[in-house]
Write a protein that holds these residues in place. Structure first.
Motif, short mmCIF file in Angstrom:
data_model
loop_
_atom_site.label_atom_id
_atom_site.label_comp_id
_atom_site.label_asym_id
_atom_site.label_seq_id
_atom_site.Cartn_x
_atom_site.Cartn_y
_atom_site.Cartn_z
N ASN A 146 0.81 -1.23 0.00
CA ASN A 146 0.00 0.00 0.00
C ASN A 146 0.84 1.27 0.00
O ASN A 146 0.78 2.06 0.95
CB ASN A 146 -0.92 0.00 1.24
N ARG A 171 1.89 5.02 -0.29
CA ARG A 171 1.06 6.25 -0.18
C ARG A 171 1.43 7.22 -1.30
O ARG A 171 1.88 8.33 -1.05
CB ARG A 171 1.28 6.91 1.19
N GLN A 172 1.24 6.80 -2.52
CA GLN A 172 1.53 7.67 -3.67
C GLN A 172 0.81 7.12 -4.91
O GLN A 172 0.40 5.96 -4.92
CB GLN A 172 3.04 7.71 -3.94
N ALA A 173 0.67 7.94 -5.91
CA ALA A 173 0.03 7.51 -7.15
C ALA A 173 0.90 6.44 -7.83
O ALA A 173 2.11 6.42 -7.63
CB ALA A 173 -0.15 8.71 -8.08
N GLN A 200 -7.16 1.95 4.23
CA GLN A 200 -6.86 2.27 2.83
C GLN A 200 -6.03 1.17 2.17
O GLN A 200 -5.61 1.31 1.03
CB GLN A 200 -6.11 3.60 2.75
N GLN A 204 -3.68 2.37 -5.27
CA GLN A 204 -2.86 3.60 -5.20
C GLN A 204 -3.57 4.73 -5.94
O GLN A 204 -3.66 5.86 -5.45
CB GLN A 204 -1.50 3.37 -5.87
N HIS A 210 -6.66 6.08 -3.98
CA HIS A 210 -6.44 6.87 -2.76
C HIS A 210 -5.48 8.05 -2.97
O HIS A 210 -5.59 9.06 -2.29
CB HIS A 210 -5.88 5.98 -1.65
N TRP A 211 -4.55 7.90 -3.88
CA TRP A 211 -3.48 8.88 -3.98
C TRP A 211 -3.35 9.52 -5.36
O TRP A 211 -2.56 10.45 -5.54
CB TRP A 211 -2.13 8.24 -3.59
N GLY A 212 -4.09 9.03 -6.33
CA GLY A 212 -3.99 9.58 -7.68
C GLY A 212 -5.06 10.64 -7.93
O GLY A 212 -5.96 10.83 -7.11
N SER A 255 -4.88 7.03 -13.55
CA SER A 255 -5.98 6.38 -12.85
C SER A 255 -6.81 5.55 -13.82
O SER A 255 -7.19 4.41 -13.52
CB SER A 255 -6.89 7.41 -12.18
#
Ligand SMILES: [Zn+2]
Length: 368
Positions: A148, A150-152, A188, A311, A314-316, A323
């Motif tokens: 997981n 934390r980034q796109a 997440q 990813q 949540h982060w993109g 995406s």
């Protein structure tokens, strides 16, 4: 000959419409349950239920699709194939009661996710009374950073290499268990079971008994994709299987077609699955549930696809090219475009259901 192109829908809304039309044409009773969310087209997202009214209520066939959202493309295609085949056969329904549950996770189906609107894996959310929405396999925290980020997502990240290094470091069993068992501590993260009953859980809890009312013997096929070898089908059972059920599965579907993943000694037991929920809820019935898994790609590719989509979610940036690429890739991993795959899995799925109907019609052997 199966009209593959007409059976696989391009999106949830088309799938739902075709399901409703085919069920109505056969005179099935239809119910729809809103989950209180909207799809990309702005329309309400619903779980659809089609039932044969009043036919041999003692014996019931349940066919469910889309518990894992994006896996619903195949599940719904099998359901539509059955409905259309029955219609083509002088609109004659099987001599058992049929309950067809379309898109148990309509949000995931519509938005091309495996999980629901709360990032929840619904096949880990159906906990039984007394079980808590807390806990994770011990290896999950060590794998959190890998599973997981934390980034796109980035196209250039060597994900497979990272997975192989993790396997070398933690061992395949740890990776497998973290994935298969689900977790309740990383909202997440991948394979999250939620912190409370999902809307699908509430709908099932409220109506399941009524859909099966009077039924003594049930065979339930829950359709999934993404696990196993390309275009193969395996029935997975994750609750204790009685000897007689084992014998019957072997006779009905073949000795190598099923696998019981429930073992008495495990480090962290999988909880909250649909199979366990059905088994616990239907002890007064002869209830046989199996998750039918249709294989697609290499498991590390599937895992990489799930990771990238998570990813991106949540982060993109929601409408970014990366995406969209992650979503398209996810669909391709759980419902490959290859016509040969689609034909093979559809044929196997429909054969499976026909065998289940024959099994329900054989003279009762209540020897649990
Ligand atoms: Zn699944």
């Amino acid at each position: 000959m199966l009209d593959v192109a007409a059976l696989f829908a391009s999106d949830y809304a088309t799938s739902r419409q075709r399901f409703r039309e085919a069920a109505s044409a056969l005179g099935l009773a239809l119910e729809a349950y809103s989950i209180g969310k909207r799809g990309p087209d702005g329309n309400d997202l619903t779980i659809e239920v089609a039932m044969t009214p009043g036919i041999d209520a003692e014996h019931t066939l349940v066919i469910s699709s889309g518990l894992h959202g994006v896996e619903g493309f195949l599940g719904a295609a099998v359901q539509l194939g059955l409905l259309r085949a029955w219609y083509a056969n002088d609109a004659s329904l099987p001599r058992v009661r049929c309950v067809l549950l379309h898109a148990l996770n309509p949000f995931g189906f519509a938005w091309r996710r495996r999980v629901n609107e709360m990032n929840v894996d619904l096949n880990r959310n159906l906990l039984q009374d007394g079980e808590s929405f807390r806990g994770s396999p011990s290896g999950y925290s060590a794998l959190d950073g890998l599973l997981n980020p934390r980034q796109a997502p980035s196209r250039w990240e060597p994900v497979t290499l990272k997975f192989l290094l993790a396997i070398a470091r933690h061992g395949m069993p740890a990776l497998k268990q973290s994935i298969a068992s689900g977790q309740y501590d990383y909202p997440q993260g991948l394979f999250y079971g939620g912190d409370s009953p999902s809307r699908t859980n509430e709908i099932l809890s409220m109506h399941f008994d009524r859909w099966l009312a009077g039924s003594r013997r049930v065979v339930h096929i829950d359709l999934h994709t993404g696990l196993g070898a390309w275009a193969t089908c395996k029935l997975l059972i994750d609750y204790p299987l009685s000897k007689s059920h084992r014998q019957r599965l072997s006779r009905w579907f073949g000795p190598d077609t099923f696998e019981c993943t429930h073992t008495p000694v495990v480090a962290y037991r999988t909880r909250g699955s649909f199979g366990q929920w059905c088994a616990a809820r239907n002890r007064s019935r002869d209830y046989l549930y199996a998750a039918a898994e249709f294989g697609t790609c290499n498991p590390l590719r599937v895992l990489a696809g799930l990771r990238a989509e998570n990813q991106a979610h949540h982060w993109g940036l929601a409408d970014s090219a990366s995406s969209e690429r992650a979503k398209q890739q996810l669909v391709a991993l759980f419902c490959p475009r290859a016509e040969s795959w689609r034909i093979q899995v559809l044929e196997q799925g429909m054969r499976l259901v026909h065998n289940a109907i024959d099994a329900l019609l054989e003279p009762s052997q209540l020897t649990n």
